[in-house]
Design a protein around this motif. Sequence first.
Motif, PDB file in Angstrom:
ATOM      1  N   ASN A  62      -3.599  -3.418   8.957  1.00 34.97           N
ATOM      2  CA  ASN A  62      -2.190  -3.647   9.262  1.00 34.97           C
ATOM      3  C   ASN A  62      -2.104  -4.308  10.633  1.00 34.97           C
ATOM      4  O   ASN A  62      -3.120  -4.757  11.169  1.00 34.97           O
ATOM      5  N   PRO A 114       0.367  -0.712   4.338  1.00 35.55           N
ATOM      6  CA  PRO A 114       0.468  -1.809   5.310  1.00 35.55           C
ATOM      7  C   PRO A 114       1.523  -1.562   6.380  1.00 35.55           C
ATOM      8  O   PRO A 114       1.493  -2.197   7.434  1.00 35.55           O
ATOM      9  N   ILE A 158       4.175  -6.592   6.110  1.00 38.23           N
ATOM     10  CA  ILE A 158       3.838  -6.783   4.692  1.00 38.23           C
ATOM     11  C   ILE A 158       3.202  -8.158   4.479  1.00 38.23           C
ATOM     12  O   ILE A 158       2.165  -8.284   3.812  1.00 38.23           O
ATOM     13  N   ILE A 162      -0.586  -8.662   2.897  1.00 46.38           N
ATOM     14  CA  ILE A 162      -0.811  -9.166   1.536  1.00 46.38           C
ATOM     15  C   ILE A 162      -1.421 -10.555   1.510  1.00 46.38           C
ATOM     16  O   ILE A 162      -1.856 -11.024   0.452  1.00 46.38           O
ATOM     17  N   SER A 163      -1.497 -11.197   2.663  1.00 45.08           N
ATOM     18  CA  SER A 163      -1.957 -12.588   2.679  1.00 45.08           C
ATOM     19  C   SER A 163      -3.420 -12.754   3.066  1.00 45.08           C
ATOM     20  O   SER A 163      -3.910 -13.885   3.124  1.00 45.08           O
ATOM     21  N   CYS A 169      -5.940  -6.750  -3.160  1.00 44.34           N
ATOM     22  CA  CYS A 169      -4.838  -5.890  -3.596  1.00 44.34           C
ATOM     23  C   CYS A 169      -4.350  -5.026  -2.443  1.00 44.34           C
ATOM     24  O   CYS A 169      -5.143  -4.317  -1.818  1.00 44.34           O
ATOM     25  N   THR A 170      -3.069  -5.097  -2.163  1.00 42.23           N
ATOM     26  CA  THR A 170      -2.447  -4.248  -1.147  1.00 42.23           C
ATOM     27  C   THR A 170      -1.386  -3.387  -1.825  1.00 42.23           C
ATOM     28  O   THR A 170      -0.530  -3.902  -2.548  1.00 42.23           O
ATOM     29  N   LEU A 172       1.790  -0.965  -1.648  1.00 39.41           N
ATOM     30  CA  LEU A 172       2.944  -0.702  -0.789  1.00 39.41           C
ATOM     31  C   LEU A 172       3.856   0.319  -1.451  1.00 39.41           C
ATOM     32  O   LEU A 172       4.239   0.153  -2.617  1.00 39.41           O
ATOM     33  N   ALA A 187       6.453 -11.493  -1.236  1.00 38.44           N
ATOM     34  CA  ALA A 187       5.269 -11.955  -1.959  1.00 38.44           C
ATOM     35  C   ALA A 187       5.488 -13.348  -2.538  1.00 38.44           C
ATOM     36  O   ALA A 187       4.551 -14.150  -2.641  1.00 38.44           O
ATOM     37  N   THR A 197      -4.695 -17.036  -1.880  1.00 38.63           N
ATOM     38  CA  THR A 197      -5.517 -16.298  -0.922  1.00 38.63           C
ATOM     39  C   THR A 197      -7.004 -16.393  -1.246  1.00 38.63           C
ATOM     40  O   THR A 197      -7.828 -15.884  -0.500  1.00 38.63           O
TER      41      THR A 197
END
Length: 262
Positions: A62, A114, A158, A162-163, A169-170, A172, A187, A197
């Motif tokens: 994070n 995250p 976030i 996620i990037s 895989c994240t 949340l 997203a 990614t």
Amino acid sequence: PTLQILLEETIPAMMECQKKGWCRALGLTGFPLPVQYQIFQASLKKFGTNVWDQSLTYGHFNLHDSSLLYQPISQQYLNGGDNGESSSSSSSSIPSFRNVLVEQHNMGVMAAAPLSMGLLTPNEPPEWHPADPPLQQACKAAKAICEKHNVNIASLAILYAISHPDIPCTILGMKNIEQVQAAASLAGRLNQANMTTSTEDHQTILKAILTKDELTALEKLQDRDNGPFAGNEHWSWDGVEGAIEFWSTLDIKMDVWQQRQL
């Protein structure tokens, strides 16, 4: 449970379930990184092969903690950590938790939390949050920086999580429809920017999906000299360091206690 119970009872039962087709994959989850790594190495040694398909960690990638990707594995747990001795390897040559599992053993790695369980949102974290006061104060300073630039720190956190191309895989947590819609919108920026990614580095992706204000705020948060997370502090809240320090004061080693017969 002790490591002994995991190796003698829990993990064999999981392997039997997989063998019978009751489950397709086996995973580690919920443990601090050094503990997960200790279990991984101990099971590798006992069963002679990697029995795990997946690792789910939380709070380790994070805006304030990137230990999942970049922190070298604690020397206490190198080579299985079963003799209580430290490795003599330099930190620059020690791989990260993610690199060992993914690149050396072809496992999947997922990251959860995250938002650091509420630390990285405009709201106050819950009273039960395990973060120590310095980390909570640092996150408050980070929120102030984001507010100064009209940036929602939760949205920035976030997008940052996620990037990353090395974390496929994240996970949340969301408690209502509005939060689901907000997360989906964030997203969607990846699609709108035509970014994938799997082929781009993290900084390139961030520059494509963040607004100018978000990029400015992120730069200030990542300032290792003057930012809220500057210095040599380990900005984490899983507490395993405290446990290791506690065991270092005792006559019996943690690994010896875990492996004793009950």
